[in-house]
Enzyme design. Structure first.
Site: not given
Length: 499
Positions: A241, A243, A270, A273-274, A302-303, A351, A401, A428
């Protein structure tokens, strides 16, 4: 209760609070757990829920909030924290129900007021989108009229050679353009909208042609007939990730080498995002894909999905910096990304992780039809490739999660044996050391966003593959975060939902 035990529990709670304030979330959970074992209270469970939220263990946070409410139905912080955790896993109606409980008893609670407004807005937005949804005959990308665009006069960089034939967009990317783009981004600038749409559209054409599981490796006779091998490539670097941490992505290339004929990169989902430079990261990776289509690969995370982008910032960032239509184009390109990569026929990279069924084999991944729906299914191997996590104990269990599930070392060993793999590489999850070798060496988690969200204090890491005597050598390298402009994570998001 022995007063001394109660006093010890309070002491552990206070120590846990200090660790929570210092962003040492694992340590805070450890201390809260010790206190709960001595003398459980609603406050302790609620505080532990807050630490779990910070670690994105939303399922565990909901469990702790439930325990807090069971102990004290009037403890409003537990309802609020459960609401935050529900919103994080996209259970907006459950979240709103908890927020209304808080506001019914504390109508002036500002945090609850803000969260209620955000939840109502996104619930109404989802209702509106469903109400106007129709089956589109074509794609957003195919509808773009590039002749209608003019390049902004403020742009002083190199031109981009864009061609459109039968609605298929191609771009003659150059290193000069990428270097100028990086300099522009460093100064807080943006590329022209025409270029932005063209880069996404052209990269999407490449992604669409790739299989759901890309198979590549360094040159060796034993696997040459089964995968893409490039004569000049000497090294493969796998990143987890990132991000939207643009400056840390630049640091990866500075520390470990640039994408090029000798060096293949795989970014394991990923990448948006963030972080508040998700557009910049995406444009850089897509541009490198256009320049070196066989030397950089990008797995879906997943993002790279609409639901997550609405919550964690990328959709709002796209709208703020460029346009809503550009986000729709990015969304379409995410749907074209492969779900996994197979390196040297020996290392499967995805991921999330492994599967709820023991019957899944590599051919099942090869057969995924990622264009069947516009977004990944909520169940099945596509969801599991994006969402699942490892656990220390054998077997499988519910996800910490609140989405997907967890799998143990026996599941990993069995999958590797049946598919003749040496190991699984996944991302992840934050790892404080940047990476972790798990499940008796058959599973590696790699995370490449150091000091995640400007608060975790973790290292970043990459996994490097080279060949020696026709066998892959695997090495792990870590790095720290670098300075970036004073813009906080999720700066453009309208939906922070309390986390």
């Amino acid at each position: 209760m022995d007063p001394k035990l109660e006093e010890r529990s309070t002491e552990l709670k206070n120590l846990g609070n200090q660790e929570l304030k210092s962003n040492n979330f694992d340590k805070a959970i450890e201390l809260y757990t010790q206190a709960i074992d001595i003398f459980p209270t609603a406050i302790l469970y609620s505080n532990r829920a807050q630490a779990q939220i910070k670690l994105e263990n939303y399922g565990l946070a909901i469990e702790d909030a439930n325990q807090a409410i069971k102990l004290d139905k009037n403890y409003l912080k537990a309802y609020y924290r459960r609401a935050v955790a529900y919103s994080a896993i996209l259970e907006y109606k459950k979240s709103l129900s908890d927020v209304k409980i808080v506001l019914s008893r504390a109508p002036s609670d500002k945090n609850a007021q803000v969260l209620e407004k955000q939840l109502v807005r996104i619930i109404n937005q989802i209702k509106f989108e469903k109400a106007i949804a129709v089956e589109e005959k074509g794609s957003t990308i195919a509808s773009i009229d590039f002749d209608s665009f003019t390049v902004e006069s403020s742009y002083q960089g190199p031109d981009l050679d864009i061609k459109v034939e039968d609605k298929r967009v191609s771009v003659a990317m150059t290193q000069e353009y990428i270097s100028n783009m990086v300099d522009l981004f460093r100064k807080g600038g943006k590329i022209p909208k025409k270029h932005a749409f063209a880069i996404v559209a052209a990269a999407n054409e490449i992604f669409k042609e790739q299989p759901p599981m890309v198979e590549f490796g360094l040159k060796r006779p034993s696997t040459a007939a089964k995968e893409l091998q490039l004569e000049e490539a000497k090294k493969i670097t796998v990143c987890g990730d990132t991000h939207g941490q643009f400056y840390d992505v630049l640091n990866i290339f500075k520390r470990f080498g640039k994408v090029g004929k000798n060096h293949i990169y795989l970014f394991n989902g990923d990448f948006v995002d963030r972080g508040s430079w998700s557009c910049e990261v995406a444009f850089l990776l897509y541009s490198l894909k256009l320049l070196y289509p066989q030397n950089i690969y990008i797995n879906r995370g997943n993002h790279e999905t609409n639901d997550m982008n609405k919550v964690y910032g990328f959709e709002d960032e796209c709208k703020y910096k460029y346009s809503e239509k550009l986000f729709s184009c990015f969304s379409e390109s995410f749907n074209s990304l492969p779900y996994a990569s197979l390196i040297g026929q020996e290392y499967l990279v995805m991921h999330g992780g492994l599967f709820s069924s023991d019957n899944v084999v590599l051919d099942d991944i090869r057969k995924i039809d990622r264009f069947k729906s516009k977004q990944p299914p909520k169940e099945g191997i596509e969801m599991e490739l994006l969402w699942t996590d490892p656990q220390e104990s054998k077997g499988r269990s519910a996800s910490k999660r609140g989405i997907g599930m967890q799998f143990g070392p026996d599941v990993t060993a069995d999958f590797c044996e049946r598919n003749k793999l040496k190991a699984i590489i996944r991302s992840h999850e934050v790892r404080m050391g940047g990476y972790e070798i798990e499940h008796d060496g058959k599973l590696v988690t790699v995370f490449s966003a150091p000091n995640y969200c400007d608060m975790q204090g973790n290292l970043g890491a990459v996994v490097n593959f080279t060949l020696k005597d026709d066998e892959y050598e695997v090495e792990y390298a870590t790095f720290t975060h670098v300075d970036h402009p004073n813009i906080p994570p999720m700066n453009y998001s309208k939906n922070n939902f309390g986390f």
